[in-house]
Design an enzyme around this catalytic site. Structure first.
Site, PDB file in Angstrom:
ATOM      1  N   ASN A  94       0.792  -1.225   0.000  1.00  0.00           N
ATOM      2  CA  ASN A  94       0.000   0.000   0.000  1.00  0.00           C
ATOM      3  C   ASN A  94       0.828   1.280   0.000  1.00  0.00           C
ATOM      4  O   ASN A  94       0.377   2.314  -0.484  1.00  0.00           O
ATOM      5  CB  ASN A  94      -0.983  -0.014   1.172  1.00  0.00           C
ATOM      6  CG  ASN A  94      -2.079  -1.053   0.968  1.00  0.00           C
ATOM      7  OD1 ASN A  94      -2.173  -1.649  -0.101  1.00  0.00           O
ATOM      8  ND2 ASN A  94      -2.910  -1.269   1.971  1.00  0.00           N
ATOM      9  N   ASN A 119      -4.771   1.664   4.671  1.00  0.00           N
ATOM     10  CA  ASN A 119      -3.934   1.267   5.808  1.00  0.00           C
ATOM     11  C   ASN A 119      -2.525   0.867   5.369  1.00  0.00           C
ATOM     12  O   ASN A 119      -2.329   0.506   4.221  1.00  0.00           O
ATOM     13  CB  ASN A 119      -4.606   0.091   6.529  1.00  0.00           C
ATOM     14  CG  ASN A 119      -5.589   0.588   7.571  1.00  0.00           C
ATOM     15  OD1 ASN A 119      -5.311   1.526   8.302  1.00  0.00           O
ATOM     16  ND2 ASN A 119      -6.760  -0.041   7.641  1.00  0.00           N
ATOM     17  N   HIS A 177      -4.245   4.931  14.314  1.00  0.00           N
ATOM     18  CA  HIS A 177      -5.320   4.121  13.748  1.00  0.00           C
ATOM     19  C   HIS A 177      -4.908   2.661  13.611  1.00  0.00           C
ATOM     20  O   HIS A 177      -5.196   2.008  12.627  1.00  0.00           O
ATOM     21  CB  HIS A 177      -5.738   4.704  12.387  1.00  0.00           C
ATOM     22  CG  HIS A 177      -6.892   3.988  11.740  1.00  0.00           C
ATOM     23  ND1 HIS A 177      -8.112   3.839  12.358  1.00  0.00           N
ATOM     24  CD2 HIS A 177      -7.012   3.393  10.522  1.00  0.00           C
ATOM     25  CE1 HIS A 177      -8.928   3.165  11.544  1.00  0.00           C
ATOM     26  NE2 HIS A 177      -8.287   2.890  10.437  1.00  0.00           N
TER      27      HIS A 177
END
Length: 312
Positions: A94, A119, A177
């Site tokens: 990612n 993410n 997060h």
């Protein structure tokens, strides 16, 4: 107001696009982009829903046509978690995707507010910031890590536990997060009190809720629908504030004064240009203070990983 969703053919992207098509203010434009060839078709599918939101879809390597004139860009592109993976296992794939898309944003719509959903958010936001900085267009009031899923989960779990309506509970969540960096401020919910055990259990459940979904889907995906809802809530709040609505507050992961870490999720007053004011995290309980101090090393490492990825 034009909103672009990058990664619009994925599980989160499609749910997000559906919610935006039905809830954006009349006259808004919605553009969908994904590398997958199905994307223009997703836009055609959604275009049959009778709302005054114009929608167009684009696919292929080049996101530019989708980004032209965008005021808000929401990035959900990337691979999803599978059982046994944590959010940092996603980094290898990612990181490159986010870097590439943000480079295109920097060229095509550098003034846009950007919400990163991909993410690991603790790290991908740092990547985005460094890419924008290199391009000379970084504005720390316009880059957000979307942590809203942690807030809506907290609201749901607290309401369930305390027999309240989920719509009347609003839990501030600070930090980051993923895992221990997610810190729900349970001491700050008006009219609700918890035992020490409830606080420990709830905090853990909120921190591990993503894993709960990954395991329940048995290898078939991660949290896509609840994340789509969370991203829509954040995106719609941002649009309302950018259009002049006063008093819009959401928690998100942004660059602040660096008191705890370079990026930190906290309550934000949103305005016409993104963040209008970074609000205080308020008074923490002893449990929360300890959890905050205990997470900072992890959070700082996550951030450094993103910075190094761009600058190495």
């Amino acid at each position: 107001m034009k909103v672009a969703v990058l990664g619009a053919a994925g599980g989160i992207g499609q749910a997000l696009a559906l919610l935006l098509k039905t809830q954006l203010p009349s006259g808004s434009e919605l553009s969908l982009y994904d590398i997958a060839p199905v994307t223009p078709g997703v836009a055609v599918d959604l275009s049959h829903i009778p709302t005054d939101v114009k929608i167009k879809g684009f696919s292929g390597e080049d996101a530019t046509p989708a980004l032209e004139g965008a005021d808000v860009v929401l990035i959900s592109a990337g691979v999803a978690r599978k059982p046994g993976m944590d959010r940092s296992d996603l980094f290898n794939v990612n990181a490159g995707i986010v870097k590439n898309l943000v480079q295109q944003i920097a060229k095509t719509c550098p003034q846009a507010c950007i919400g990163i959903i991909t993410n690991p958010v603790n790290t991908t936001v740092a990547i985005a910031a460094e890419v924008l900085k290199k391009a000379g267009v970084y504005d720390k009031n316009k880059l957000f890590g979307v942590t809203t899923l942690d807030i809506i989960r907290s609201n749901t779990f607290v309401a369930e536990l305390k027999g309240k309506s989920a719509t009347e509970v609003e839990v501030p969540v600070i930090g980051g997060h993923s895992g221990v960096t997610i810190l729900p401020l349970l001491s700050q919910i008006p009219g609700v009190s918890f035992s020490d055990q409830e606080i420990a259990d709830l905090t853990k459940r909120i921190q591990n809720a993503g894993t709960e979904v990954v395991e329940a889907k048995a290898g078939g995906g991660s949290a896509t629908l609840s994340m789509g809802q969370a991203a829509a809530r954040f995106g719609l709040s941002l649009v309302r504030a950018m259009q002049g609505e006063k008093g819009v507050v959401e928690c998100a992961y942004v660059e602040g004064d660096g008191h705890y870490a370079r990026f930190f999720s906290q309550p934000l007053l949103l305005g016409k240009n993104g963040v209008e004011e970074r609000q205080s995290i308020g008074k923490l309980s002893a449990f929360e203070q300890q959890a905050l101090e205990g997470m900072l090393d992890t959070l700082k490492k996550d951030i450094a990983l993103g910075e190094d990825f761009v600058n190495k």
